[in-house]
Motif scaffolding. Structure first.
Motif, PDB file in Angstrom:
ATOM      1  N   GLU A 143       0.748  -1.022   0.322  1.00  0.00           N
ATOM      2  CA  GLU A 143       0.046   0.187   0.187  1.00  0.00           C
ATOM      3  C   GLU A 143       0.934   1.232  -0.129  1.00  0.00           C
ATOM      4  O   GLU A 143       0.618   2.169  -0.903  1.00  0.00           O
ATOM      5  CB  GLU A 143      -0.906  -0.108   1.188  1.00  0.00           C
ATOM      6  N   ALA A 144       2.061   1.274   0.896  1.00  0.00           N
ATOM      7  CA  ALA A 144       2.855   2.312   0.734  1.00  0.00           C
ATOM      8  C   ALA A 144       3.382   2.601  -0.674  1.00  0.00           C
ATOM      9  O   ALA A 144       3.891   3.753  -0.988  1.00  0.00           O
ATOM     10  CB  ALA A 144       3.844   2.150   1.859  1.00  0.00           C
ATOM     11  N   TYR A 145       3.858   1.666  -1.037  1.00  0.00           N
ATOM     12  CA  TYR A 145       4.690   1.620  -2.411  1.00  0.00           C
ATOM     13  C   TYR A 145       3.689   1.910  -3.512  1.00  0.00           C
ATOM     14  O   TYR A 145       3.963   3.071  -4.245  1.00  0.00           O
ATOM     15  CB  TYR A 145       4.984   0.058  -2.861  1.00  0.00           C
ATOM     16  N   ILE A 162       9.437  -5.311   0.489  1.00  0.00           N
ATOM     17  CA  ILE A 162       8.342  -6.306   0.383  1.00  0.00           C
ATOM     18  C   ILE A 162       8.994  -7.660  -0.200  1.00  0.00           C
ATOM     19  O   ILE A 162       8.257  -8.614   0.240  1.00  0.00           O
ATOM     20  CB  ILE A 162       7.403  -5.689  -0.890  1.00  0.00           C
ATOM     21  N   ARG A 163       9.870  -7.556  -1.120  1.00  0.00           N
ATOM     22  CA  ARG A 163      10.155  -9.011  -1.443  1.00  0.00           C
ATOM     23  C   ARG A 163      10.810  -9.638  -0.288  1.00  0.00           C
ATOM     24  O   ARG A 163      10.785 -10.945  -0.156  1.00  0.00           O
ATOM     25  CB  ARG A 163      11.463  -8.931  -2.459  1.00  0.00           C
ATOM     26  N   PRO A 210      -2.488  -1.463  -9.339  1.00  0.00           N
ATOM     27  CA  PRO A 210      -2.775  -1.545  -8.113  1.00  0.00           C
ATOM     28  C   PRO A 210      -4.114  -2.417  -7.608  1.00  0.00           C
ATOM     29  O   PRO A 210      -4.000  -2.995  -6.656  1.00  0.00           O
ATOM     30  CB  PRO A 210      -3.035  -0.139  -7.545  1.00  0.00           C
ATOM     31  N   GLU A 211      -5.322  -2.205  -8.455  1.00  0.00           N
ATOM     32  CA  GLU A 211      -6.332  -2.836  -7.961  1.00  0.00           C
ATOM     33  C   GLU A 211      -6.243  -4.357  -8.093  1.00  0.00           C
ATOM     34  O   GLU A 211      -6.715  -5.295  -7.363  1.00  0.00           O
ATOM     35  CB  GLU A 211      -7.526  -2.065  -8.711  1.00  0.00           C
ATOM     36  N   VAL A 212      -5.552  -4.729  -9.177  1.00  0.00           N
ATOM     37  CA  VAL A 212      -5.506  -6.173  -9.494  1.00  0.00           C
ATOM     38  C   VAL A 212      -4.616  -6.796  -8.556  1.00  0.00           C
ATOM     39  O   VAL A 212      -4.938  -7.756  -8.058  1.00  0.00           O
ATOM     40  CB  VAL A 212      -5.277  -6.350 -10.997  1.00  0.00           C
TER      41      VAL A 212
END
Length: 301
Positions: free
Chosen positions: A173-175, A193-194, A259-261
């Motif tokens: 979300e921050a990204y 994240i990774r 983002p949504e997907v």
């Protein structure tokens, strides 16, 4: 004395004196970092200097200013879960290299405490990695207050796994928020994240292997009527392994993802993984509540 034998002498002295080391390192704070070899899969322990920062520890891949990153840095990229020894304390952590502006800010803080790292950086063209060692402790109020049974241990692992999933969700979300603001793909959270995703996947795989190899056969031996239920859990483990691979692939494409997907897929995967952990707890924990952990010596013949 070779570098390997020198490191081993420091490790031996560290462990014999609850983290205190003399000679060249007299008065310095050291930790022992145990990583898993990127190629060998074997444990490797090295003594490193560190700087404390907001409850975590910072280590730098200085390699004394050499042109190549140290071996331990390549290990943590492949296997983020590490073992840390500080003083007389030992715990697991997730090794998360900082990126971009965050790396620069943390490196400046390191140099303010240990100026020698600035000299190492000036002596090489590579950017010295700054790695944050994030301790695995659950948040206050989460998990068992004390691990005394095998049920407690499994619950502790599950709490940690859920926490890593929350890390991944919050960081993505921050990204996306930063990417939307700049209208371009940005460094700064992709590696973070990774690492959390990889730590989750590797820890879950290790956990399931332990259950399939040790826990389930032991439960079956005392509760043969649960064979069908345990077989269903084994089948779930295979399904979860496929889901882990899909999650890793999803995270790998975060830089270009819609983002949504991405949010939809991450939410779906997280829901399925959490449901699996819930089901394991409902099925297994009542049976393991009387099994001591760590296990005691076998009964005398």
């Amino acid at each position: 004395m070779t570098e390997t034998s020198f490191n081993q002498s420091v490790i031996d002295e560290f462990r014999a004196n609850q983290g205190k080391v003399g000679g060249y390192f007299e008065g310095s704070e050291l930790l022992l970092l145990t990583t898993t070899g990127a190629r060998s899969g074997k444990p490797h322990t090295v003594p490193l200097g560190f700087v404390r920062h907001e409850g975590d520890l910072l280590i730098v891949g200085s390699n004394m200013g050499a042109p190549a990153h140290p071996a331990w840095y390549h290990n943590v990229l492949a296997h983020p879960m590490v073992q840390v020894e500080v003083g007389a304390e030992e715990y697991q952590a997730v090794a998360v290299p900082a990126e971009g502006a965050r790396r620069d800010r943390l490196f400046a803080q390191v140099v303010a405490v240990e100026p020698g790292y600035g000299d190492y950086q000036r002596g090489t063209t590579r950017v010295l990695p700054v790695v944050v060692l994030e301790r695995n402790d659950p948040a206050p109020g989460e998990g068992p207050a004390e691990v005394r049974t095998l049920a407690d241990k499994i619950l502790e692992v599950h709490v940690w796994l859920r926490g890593q999933l929350r890390h991944v969700a919050a960081e993505t979300e921050a990204y996306f928020a930063r990417r939307d603001a700049s209208q371009a793909a940005l460094p700064g959270l992709g590696l973070q994240i990774r690492q959390h995703c990889l730590a989750f996947c590797q820890a879950l795989e290790f956990h399931h292997t332990g259950e399939d190899t040790h826990v389930f056969p032991g439960v079956e031996a005392y509760h043969p009527h649960l064979k069908d239920a345990l077989d269903r859990l084994r089948a779930e483990h295979r399904s979860v392994a496929r889901l882990q691979q899909s999650l890793a692939g999803l995270i790998a494409d975060v830089g270009s993802a819609d983002p949504e997907v991405f949010r939809t897929e991450l939410a779906r995967m997280s829901m399925e993984l959490t449901a699996h952990l819930d089901h394991e707890e409902e099925t297994l924990l009542p049976l393991l509540a009387e099994v001591p952990f760590p296990p005691g010596p076998p009964p005398a013949a």
